[in-house]
Scaffold this active site. Structure first.
Site, PDB file in Angstrom:
ATOM      1  CB  CYS A   9      46.453  46.819  37.625  1.00 15.54           C
ATOM      2  SG  CYS A   9      46.958  47.778  36.160  1.00 15.54           S
ATOM      3  CG  HIS A  50      48.479  42.763  35.649  1.00 18.42           C
ATOM      4  ND1 HIS A  50      46.951  42.590  35.376  1.00 18.42           N
ATOM      5  CD2 HIS A  50      48.751  43.795  35.247  1.00 18.42           C
ATOM      6  CE1 HIS A  50      46.334  43.671  34.983  1.00 18.42           C
ATOM      7  NE2 HIS A  50      47.592  44.580  34.975  1.00 18.42           N
ATOM      8  CD  GLU A  55      46.403  39.063  36.006  1.00 18.06           C
ATOM      9  OE1 GLU A  55      46.747  39.772  35.142  1.00 18.06           O
ATOM     10  OE2 GLU A  55      46.584  39.618  37.195  1.00 18.06           O
TER      11      GLU A  55
END
Length: 369
Positions: free
Chosen positions: A253, A343, A345
């Site tokens: 990001c 992202h 995660e």
């Protein structure tokens, strides 16, 4: 009786509704999130600092709030816009309602019937400054003028406002395999956890960490996190020194945007950004399409038609967004450094991109050989 409230955009558009969460007034960049789930993770994502977030899902708050899902120490959104707040909390992990949580955190919100109209307006006109006002006493024209005097996002240096001020360590889960220096630009709690699951001891450092401070932890790899604000405000010198030293690097990001600038590329502000858990991204090497979680209002300007030269060797765009052809990833062709705009995660969100943490471990393993 519900307290009346208004949402005022900088171009003069006004939406009437009722107060939700804390009462008062707030200002920020008006954006929308298309995720059907994960409102608690959204609220606590530091990348939303100084933004008013509208949820496009019509019913928000059903599962309440718990103490396990926050991505950081507090709520970061400047304001919150929903269509229909849930009147009942129904989840075994819930400890309180979303309304109570917003009040506890001092987050001014509004419930409006026209979240679809608001989203369409932003898609046509672009993200813009806005304000939420509970029981306003001033004329709308005066409120709009106050919104226009509030700070914008271009040129905003916000990473240091959300990052840790002191280094801390997230220990490896199980046997330690690698040491990672993670520069906190607004890191989400799940990110070092994903690395720890893979045997990484993660040293989380403040946003302004120098090259010397990064290398002092003797890292096998360096990581740059997500975060808020304009990437053009960040000093890329430490990262350039990391790249010159050929230390394995991974960024996500905001970290992807800083990587791009370190390579000599420019960044620009997107019209309304990508925010949600349903963005289609294609790996240009394999053709595979991943559904991914996003939260960014800036992007990297880079050639999509093949490799390009950088001070650290040839690089290429590794991933593209299939909605608008936005750059979604970069990598050095020697394999020492890479980044993605989204992202992996995935808290909350799909897990299609979790393999990127494995790739980071593979890069570090090759460097150790």
């Amino acid at each position: 009786m519900n307290t009346p409230a208004v949402l005022v955009l900088e171009d003069g558009r006004v939406f009437h509704g009722t107060a939700y969460g804390a009462e008062g007034e707030t200002f920020g960049e008006m954006v929308f999130n298309t995720g059907m789930t994960g409102y608690q993770e959204t609220l606590t994502d530091p990348s939303y600092h100084r933004q008013i977030v509208a949820m496009t899902a019509p019913h928000i708050g059903n599962t309440g709030v718990n103490d396990e899902d926050p991505e950081s120490r507090r709520v970061w959104v400047a304001g919150y816009v929903v269509r229909e707040p849930s009147r009942v909390v129904s989840n075994w992990r819930a400890t309180r309602s979303l309304d109570d949580y917003l009040k506890e955190q001092g987050v001014v919100g509004i419930a409006i019937p026209g979240t679809r109209a608001l989203t369409r307006h932003l898609r046509e006109r672009g993200a813009m400054r806005a304000g939420i006002f509970t029981a306003p006493s001033a004329p709308v024209e005066e409120l709009a003028e106050r919104v226009r005097r509030s700070p914008g996002m271009t040129g905003a240096a916000l990473a240091a406002e959300v990052a840790t001020t002191e280094p801390y360590v997230v220990p490896a889960i199980g046997a330690k395999r690698f040491t990672v220096a993670a520069v906190d630009l607004g890191i989400k709690g799940m990110t070092p956890h994903r690395m720890a699951e893979r045997g990484c001891e993660v040293h989380v450092l403040p946003a302004g960490a120098s090259y010397e401070e990064i290398m002092a932890v003797e890292p096998d790899g360096v990581f740059l996190s997500n975060g808020p604000g304009d990437p053009a405000t960040v000093d890329v010198t430490p990262l350039r020194q990391v790249l010159e030293a050929r230390v394995p690097f991974f960024g996500i990001c905001f970290g992807n945007q800083i990587f791009g600038r370190a390579l000599g590329l420019s960044t620009y502000k997107l019209r309304y950004g990508h925010r949600g858990v349903n963005q289609p991204v294609q790996d240009v090497r394999t053709g595979k399409v991943e559904i991914s979680a996003h939260n960014h209002g800036f992007a990297v300007e880079a050639p999509l038609d093949g490799p390009f030269a950088t001070p650290y060797g040839q690089a290429e765009v590794s991933h593209v967004n299939l909605n608008d052809r936005c750059v979604e990833g970069l990598r050095l062709l020697d394999g020492s450094a890479f980044s993605v705009q989204y992202h992996p995660e995935a808290a909350a969100g799909p897990h299609d991109a979790a393999y990127l943490f494995d790739e980071f471990c593979e890069v570090m393993s090759r460097a150790q050989a």
